[in-house]
Design a protein around this motif. Sequence first.
Motif, PDB file in Angstrom:
ATOM      1  N   ARG A 279       0.840  -1.202   0.000  1.00  0.00           N
ATOM      2  CA  ARG A 279       0.000   0.000   0.000  1.00  0.00           C
ATOM      3  C   ARG A 279       0.870   1.245   0.000  1.00  0.00           C
ATOM      4  O   ARG A 279       2.051   1.184   0.360  1.00  0.00           O
ATOM      5  CB  ARG A 279      -0.943  -0.018   1.190  1.00  0.00           C
ATOM      6  N   GLU A 283      -0.940   5.386   3.462  1.00  0.00           N
ATOM      7  CA  GLU A 283      -1.843   4.510   4.195  1.00  0.00           C
ATOM      8  C   GLU A 283      -1.164   3.809   5.356  1.00  0.00           C
ATOM      9  O   GLU A 283      -1.798   3.065   6.097  1.00  0.00           O
ATOM     10  CB  GLU A 283      -2.425   3.457   3.246  1.00  0.00           C
ATOM     11  N   SER A 466      -8.005  10.221   2.746  1.00  0.00           N
ATOM     12  CA  SER A 466      -7.903   8.881   3.321  1.00  0.00           C
ATOM     13  C   SER A 466      -9.177   8.081   3.065  1.00  0.00           C
ATOM     14  O   SER A 466      -9.110   6.873   2.857  1.00  0.00           O
ATOM     15  CB  SER A 466      -7.508   8.918   4.790  1.00  0.00           C
ATOM     16  N   LEU A 469      -8.754   6.656  -0.303  1.00  0.00           N
ATOM     17  CA  LEU A 469      -7.777   5.564  -0.304  1.00  0.00           C
ATOM     18  C   LEU A 469      -8.379   4.287   0.279  1.00  0.00           C
ATOM     19  O   LEU A 469      -8.105   3.179  -0.192  1.00  0.00           O
ATOM     20  CB  LEU A 469      -6.519   5.965   0.465  1.00  0.00           C
ATOM     21  N   SER A 473      -8.706   0.716  -1.629  1.00  0.00           N
ATOM     22  CA  SER A 473      -8.183  -0.586  -1.216  1.00  0.00           C
ATOM     23  C   SER A 473      -9.323  -1.589  -1.064  1.00  0.00           C
ATOM     24  O   SER A 473      -9.143  -2.773  -1.311  1.00  0.00           O
ATOM     25  CB  SER A 473      -7.323  -0.490   0.042  1.00  0.00           C
TER      26      SER A 473
END
Length: 477
Positions: A279, A283, A466, A469, A473
């Motif tokens: 990652r 992160e 975030s 992100l 993921s």
Amino acid sequence: MTNALDGLWEKICDTVRLGMTPDAFQRWFAPARLMEANEESLTLAVPNSIQQLWIESNYASLLQDAIIVTLGDRRTVKFRVEMNGAGTPRPNAAGHGGHAVDVNGTPGSRSARPSDPAQASPAPRPTGTPAAAGSETTGGFNPKYVFSNFVVGTSNQFAHAAAHAVAENPARIYNPLFIHGGVGLGKTHLMQAIGHHILAHRKKARVLYLSSEQFTNEFIDAIQQGTLTKFRRRYRQADVLLIDDVQFFAGKERSQDEFFHTFNALFDGHRQIVMTSDRPPSEMQKLEARLVSRFEWGIAAEMQVPDVETRTAILRHKMSQLQVTLPDDVVRFIAERISNNVRRLEGSLLRLASFASLSNEKLTQPRVEDLLRDLLQEDAHNQVTIDKIQRVVAEHFDVRLADMTSKRRPACIAFPRQIAMHLARHLTRASFSEIGMAFGGRDHGTVMHACKLITGRMNDDPKLRSSILVLESRLKG
Ligand code: ADP
Ligand code: MG
């Protein structure tokens, strides 16, 4: 003429700046100059090919938008790579006092210059280096993981260029180098290629390769056996430290602490550090918080899923290495269907090749599908589609799936939709127009606008960043 070009470039840059952090601008755009401009194209001079690759792979649409804003329509952007006097790349040279470690040894704000790792005092090479190991054990070097075996395509060219630059000039260009990306995309391969390359050119360099898990285990052993001093000496005296899969440091406080101190000792001693992770650094909150100031001297390179051409090239390369041949239509089938993981691509090839060598049966399409069934299923599972993005985003923001494609415009709906467009642009290979189509027949300008807006907001708003992100993921997982 020069002045007109400079003026034009300044105007374009004014718009570009809006879409990125000042640091990123300083690093990637400030060193560029506009050399030529005509009705069709703009030619930019950049100090090295990494600069070009980075702009092309990360900021192409931002730059094109800025050109449209400034000139009224689009232009092809061409690049001219200008080596500096020594003929060596000097990334982030301009306007970045102290960030660049100048290859010519001119001091920046960081006063001491790195010494050449090759001149570091010779020490016995610890186990785990190619000379000692040459084996395929995990933790050792794999002799096949060299640059010459690495197929370069758009998905990995930046990481490859950065790795190669580091291998040529350890501790002088990018330190640390942080390579990140999904499983099986070649992170370990590239990282070890750096090690091989350095050792081939500087035999006495102390190059250590290990995973963060091995680091953790050895650290625990050292504590138990009271050999911490020895442990520390070993790692803190490396010239090049290659630490694979640093995501495994997550949650291991003491090992992470120890790694942090090792990292600092090496960094301050101008030794090269390379890390990989599944990652991005942003992160890895704990790790990032501590290393982030240091990352400014370093570089993060993402490896993406290779496109179908690159996958085909990788297959052909592996076939010639293994001295096997498969029919063209079979190669095409594998390249098209196994898309997310190079290791699986290799696995498919091996399976089909061994089948072909053991049986006289012809490799028909149903036969191939049957042999690769599990691999094909795994791959489909990981595939990010626009559909999936729309579902996950709608769920996350608690809007109706239909609103992803509807014409409704309240911000509480439009914003998630724009995020979904942005994700579609990043996680699939769909063009702006294709994405527009999938979002209820919008045009490509709308999608471009959405992507630009979200990128801009992500830069200003760490929370949004975030949560995007996290969505990414989740989609990739
Ligand atoms: P990661 O560390 O990212 O999980 P690896 O480096 O272990 O991935 O790569 C998985 C396999 O795919 C390795 O056998 C590696 O040699 C191969 N591979 C990945 N990318 C490439 C590439 N661009 N060219 C050739 N082989 C590759
Ligand atoms: Mg790996």
